[in-house]
Design an enzyme around this catalytic site. Structure first.
Site, mmCIF file in Angstrom:
data_model
loop_
_atom_site.group_PDB
_atom_site.id
_atom_site.type_symbol
_atom_site.label_atom_id
_atom_site.label_comp_id
_atom_site.label_asym_id
_atom_site.label_seq_id
_atom_site.Cartn_x
_atom_site.Cartn_y
_atom_site.Cartn_z
ATOM 1 N N HIS A 44 0.840 -29.692 14.335
ATOM 2 C CA HIS A 44 0.754 -28.972 15.512
ATOM 3 C C HIS A 44 0.636 -27.378 15.107
ATOM 4 O O HIS A 44 0.989 -26.772 14.351
ATOM 5 C CB HIS A 44 2.191 -28.876 16.281
ATOM 6 C CG HIS A 44 2.535 -30.022 16.966
ATOM 7 N ND1 HIS A 44 1.484 -31.332 17.176
ATOM 8 C CD2 HIS A 44 3.623 -30.581 17.729
ATOM 9 C CE1 HIS A 44 2.280 -32.218 17.416
ATOM 10 N NE2 HIS A 44 3.515 -31.969 18.041
ATOM 11 N N CYS B 83 9.267 -30.867 18.642
ATOM 12 C CA CYS B 83 8.477 -30.506 17.696
ATOM 13 C C CYS B 83 7.978 -29.231 17.733
ATOM 14 O O CYS B 83 7.750 -28.388 16.695
ATOM 15 C CB CYS B 83 7.457 -31.484 17.294
ATOM 16 S SG CYS B 83 6.587 -32.087 18.893
#
Length: 346
Positions: free
Chosen positions: A246, A134
């Site tokens: 994130h 990710c």
């Protein structure tokens, strides 16, 4: 005639997001099947305006399936991906198991989607395509237009990764610890090595002999494989008390001169990127704004005066979307758009 899609690991965080995005993007599917382990058989999941029931992976008949989108972990991918690929099914895998195999492409469509042409032309391909970590996915989306413009030599990246990257257990632990602290309960670590509520932990995945963690190594290895093996990469990966999204602080050293204005213009024109970069309070993206969005957000574009030809950028993305579910669906869409699947949807 549309495609038939099997979502393996459909009950997990990423699997549910795959179903959401397939519906949102109106993926050209005649049928979408939700698969998981026997303990989830019969469970109901939302798919657009419909409800579909989970079927048992172990006894499902895959005849006629075109795409298998796998989000069930490395052990399942190791076992099932070769079998499904041998049946002619295109497997798009979210686990880390296949990412580093030299004969399996690691794809972020905005960055290296064109490499699928050569892969699909191979007579003995495995029919497996890997989805990156990710943190890597959002990073390379932001780096690609800058690399094309001025050629990157080296990057230093610090990641600030949400607990959803650790799955449902990570989300539950942050939630329970946060609630507990307000009523004077102890915040006992379980999924994470230390308290995550109101804390940050510079440790994701296992430690390696050189002192880096496996998560940090993934960013190094995958950036090189996707973007350019000559780029030097170092990373510190940090878990933060954020549920979804994130963030990354990235220092970039280039071979050629590049100004913040040139970088900003290139990023604005690049696919999959939104630039939010006002030099004022609130003039930047944070994880809260990126949740549910498809784009990777880039902010704080400025010169790095410590090196020649240096820039610093701030990169934020929804890790369950671009970092996982969205990217897998974009890979499938790219295969269709480039006429690589051998048949067309109606």
């Amino acid at each position: 005639m549309g495609y038939r899609v099997a979502v393996i690991g459909a009950t997990g965080n990423v699997g549910r997001e795959v179903l959401n995005i397939l519906a949102e993007r109106k993926f050209p599917a005649d049928e979408v099947v939700a698969l998981a382990s026997s303990r989830s058989t019969g469970r109901e999941l939302s798919f657009g305006d419909r409800i579909i029931k989970v079927k048992n992976l172990d006894d499902y008949d895959f005849g006629g399936i075109d795409f298998a989108i796998m989000s069930a972990g490395s052990d399942i991918s190791k076992q099932w991906a070769p079998k499904l690929g041998a049946m002619g099914i295109m497997v798009i895998d979210n686990s880390s198991f296949w990412r580093y195999h030299s004969d399996v492409p690691l794809i972020v469509p905005e960055v290296n989607g064109a490499t699928l042409d050569a892969y699909m032309a191979r007579p003995k391909r495995q029919n497996i395509i890997a989805n990156p970590n990710c943190s890597t996915a959002q990073l390379v989306v932001a780096l690609k237009p800058l690399h094309d413009l001025a050629k990157i030599k080296r990057i230093v990246v610090s990641t600030y990764q949400s607990v959803s990257g650790a799955g449902k257990e990570g989300v539950d632990e942050l939630w329970n610890q946060t609630k507990g602290i307000f009523v004077n309960d102890s915040a006992t670590p379980g999924k994470f090595p230390k308290q995550i509520a109101f804390n940050v932990i510079p440790h994701i995945d296992v430690f390696m002999e050189d002192g880096y963690t496996k998560e940090e190594w993934k960013v190094l290895a995958e950036t090189k494989k996707i973007l350019d093996p000559k780029i030097k990469v170092t990373c510190t990966a940090v878990r933060v008390p954020v549920f979804v999204g994130h963030a990354e602080a990235v220092n970039i050293e280039f071979e050629n001169p590049i100004s913040p204005d040139e970088a900003r213009d290139a990023l604005r024109e690049a696919p999959g990127i939104s630039v939010i970069d006002k030099r004022e309070a609130g003039g930047y993206a944070t994880p809260v704004e990126c949740v549910g969005e498809y784009d990777t957000f880039v902010s704080r574009i400025r010169e790095d005066n410590t090196v020649e030809n240096g820039l610093v950028i701030w990169v934020v993305s929804d890790n369950l979307r671009k970092g996982a579910a969205l990217n897998t669906i974009q890979i499938a869409e790219t295969l269709i758009e480039r006429n690589l699947m051998g048949k067309k949807a109606a």
